[in-house]
Design a protein around this motif. Structure first.
Motif, PDB file in Angstrom:
ATOM      1  N   ARG A  43     -14.458   4.075  63.106  1.00  0.00           N
ATOM      2  CA  ARG A  43     -15.146   3.466  61.847  1.00  0.00           C
ATOM      3  C   ARG A  43     -16.000   2.289  62.276  1.00  0.00           C
ATOM      4  O   ARG A  43     -17.072   2.102  61.818  1.00  0.00           O
ATOM      5  CB  ARG A  43     -14.238   3.228  60.843  1.00  0.00           C
ATOM      6  N   TYR A  44     -15.217   1.281  63.225  1.00  0.00           N
ATOM      7  CA  TYR A  44     -15.862   0.269  63.360  1.00  0.00           C
ATOM      8  C   TYR A  44     -16.955   0.445  64.200  1.00  0.00           C
ATOM      9  O   TYR A  44     -18.450  -0.021  64.231  1.00  0.00           O
ATOM     10  CB  TYR A  44     -15.158  -0.936  64.108  1.00  0.00           C
ATOM     11  N   HIS A  47     -19.819   1.752  62.489  1.00  0.00           N
ATOM     12  CA  HIS A  47     -20.663   0.813  61.408  1.00  0.00           C
ATOM     13  C   HIS A  47     -21.435  -0.283  62.460  1.00  0.00           C
ATOM     14  O   HIS A  47     -22.310  -0.746  61.965  1.00  0.00           O
ATOM     15  CB  HIS A  47     -19.665   0.297  60.586  1.00  0.00           C
ATOM     16  N   GLU A 126     -20.021   4.018  41.915  1.00  0.00           N
ATOM     17  CA  GLU A 126     -20.534   2.869  42.509  1.00  0.00           C
ATOM     18  C   GLU A 126     -19.775   1.509  42.059  1.00  0.00           C
ATOM     19  O   GLU A 126     -19.828   0.585  43.143  1.00  0.00           O
ATOM     20  CB  GLU A 126     -22.044   2.661  41.796  1.00  0.00           C
ATOM     21  N   ILE A 129     -17.112   1.419  44.664  1.00  0.00           N
ATOM     22  CA  ILE A 129     -17.583   1.142  46.199  1.00  0.00           C
ATOM     23  C   ILE A 129     -17.928  -0.450  46.252  1.00  0.00           C
ATOM     24  O   ILE A 129     -17.353  -0.986  47.198  1.00  0.00           O
ATOM     25  CB  ILE A 129     -18.825   2.005  46.306  1.00  0.00           C
ATOM     26  N   THR A 130     -18.688  -1.058  45.152  1.00  0.00           N
ATOM     27  CA  THR A 130     -18.914  -2.429  45.230  1.00  0.00           C
ATOM     28  C   THR A 130     -17.488  -3.369  45.213  1.00  0.00           C
ATOM     29  O   THR A 130     -17.682  -4.125  46.011  1.00  0.00           O
ATOM     30  CB  THR A 130     -19.794  -2.629  44.018  1.00  0.00           C
ATOM     31  N   THR A 131     -16.619  -2.816  44.597  1.00  0.00           N
ATOM     32  CA  THR A 131     -15.609  -3.610  44.600  1.00  0.00           C
ATOM     33  C   THR A 131     -14.760  -3.578  45.825  1.00  0.00           C
ATOM     34  O   THR A 131     -14.266  -4.519  46.641  1.00  0.00           O
ATOM     35  CB  THR A 131     -14.479  -3.130  43.604  1.00  0.00           C
ATOM     36  N   LEU A 132     -14.643  -2.229  46.610  1.00  0.00           N
ATOM     37  CA  LEU A 132     -13.867  -1.966  47.617  1.00  0.00           C
ATOM     38  C   LEU A 132     -14.743  -2.763  48.984  1.00  0.00           C
ATOM     39  O   LEU A 132     -14.070  -3.285  49.820  1.00  0.00           O
ATOM     40  CB  LEU A 132     -13.711  -0.527  47.903  1.00  0.00           C
ATOM     41  N   ARG A 133     -16.130  -2.574  48.969  1.00  0.00           N
ATOM     42  CA  ARG A 133     -16.946  -3.301  49.985  1.00  0.00           C
ATOM     43  C   ARG A 133     -16.744  -4.986  49.933  1.00  0.00           C
ATOM     44  O   ARG A 133     -16.465  -5.760  50.839  1.00  0.00           O
ATOM     45  CB  ARG A 133     -18.259  -3.309  49.526  1.00  0.00           C
ATOM     46  N   ARG A 134     -16.556  -5.500  48.725  1.00  0.00           N
ATOM     47  CA  ARG A 134     -16.149  -7.069  48.248  1.00  0.00           C
ATOM     48  C   ARG A 134     -15.033  -7.222  49.198  1.00  0.00           C
ATOM     49  O   ARG A 134     -14.838  -8.114  49.898  1.00  0.00           O
ATOM     50  CB  ARG A 134     -16.465  -7.343  47.312  1.00  0.00           C
ATOM     51  N   GLU A 136     -13.117  -5.602  51.506  1.00  0.00           N
ATOM     52  CA  GLU A 136     -13.286  -5.321  52.892  1.00  0.00           C
ATOM     53  C   GLU A 136     -14.128  -6.671  53.661  1.00  0.00           C
ATOM     54  O   GLU A 136     -13.628  -7.174  54.550  1.00  0.00           O
ATOM     55  CB  GLU A 136     -14.014  -4.239  53.230  1.00  0.00           C
ATOM     56  N   SER A 137     -15.150  -7.039  52.994  1.00  0.00           N
ATOM     57  CA  SER A 137     -15.956  -8.238  53.473  1.00  0.00           C
ATOM     58  C   SER A 137     -15.033  -9.466  53.461  1.00  0.00           C
ATOM     59  O   SER A 137     -14.990 -10.007  54.470  1.00  0.00           O
ATOM     60  CB  SER A 137     -16.981  -8.410  52.599  1.00  0.00           C
TER      61      SER A 137
END
Length: 146
Positions: A43-44, A47, A126, A129-134, A136-137
Motif C-alpha cells: 500500500r505504501y 501510494h 465520502e 473517506i474524509t474522516t479516515l484520511r484525516r 491516517e494523516s
C-alpha cells in the motif's frame, strides 16, 4: 479524555479492524494473496512510488527484518521492483509493477462491490473517506515526529 470518548475511540478502532477482516476475506479470490505486513508495504509503495526502503519501513512502522522479508516476498510475487536512484546509484527506489496495478484493479472491483452493498450513499461514503484520511494523516504525522 473522558471515559465516554475513550470508549468511542476504542469502538472506532475495533470497527476498523472488523471491517478490514471482511475486506481481507473478500480479496481471497480476486487478487494475489499476501500477509498483512506485505499489504502494508505494498500500500505504501503504491501510494508513494519511487520511495526508498528506509522511507517505506519507517512509514509502515515495521522493524527492518520484517520489512525486508515482506519486500522480498512482494518482489518474488512480481508486485514490486527495485530501481537504482538516478541521482545516487547506491540508493534504491521501489515501484509497483504492472502486475501490482492489475492486482489493484481486481481489488478495486471486489472491494467496491462489497462496500456498495454496505454504503450505497455517495455522500456517506465520502464523509467516511474524509474522516479516515484525516485519521491516517494524523497517525502518519505522529510517526514522522517520533
Amino acid at each position: 479524555m473522558d471515559e465516554k470518548q475513550r470508549a468511542r475511540l476504542f469502538e472506532l478502532a475495533d470497527l476498523i479492524l472488523a471491517i478490514s477482516r471482511h475486506l481481507h476475506a473478500a480479496k481471497t479470490d480476486a487478487a494475489e494473496s499476501w500477509t498483512p505486513l506485505e499489504a502494508a508495504v505494498m500500500r505504501y509503495i503504491d501510494h508513494q512510488p519511487g520511495t526508498t526502503p528506509t522511507q517505506a519501513a519507517e512509514a509502515t512502522q515495521l522493524i527492518s527484518s520484517n520489512f525486508s522479508r515482506a519486500l522480498r516476498k512482494l518482489e518474488q510475487k512480481g508486485l514490486v521492483r527495485r530501481e537504482a536512484d538516478p541521482g545516487d546509484a547506491r540508493r534504491v527506489r521501489l515501484y509497483p509493477t504492472q502486475k501490482a496495478g492489475e492486482n489493484l484493479r481486481h481489488l478495486e472491483d471486489a472491494w467496491s462491490r462489497l462496500l456498495d452493498e454496505a454504503v450505497p450513499d455517495t455522500a456517506e461514503a465520502e464523509a467516511a473517506i474524509t474522516t479516515l484520511r484525516r485519521i491516517e494523516s494524523q497517525l502518519l504525522a505522529r510517526v514522522s515526529r517520533s
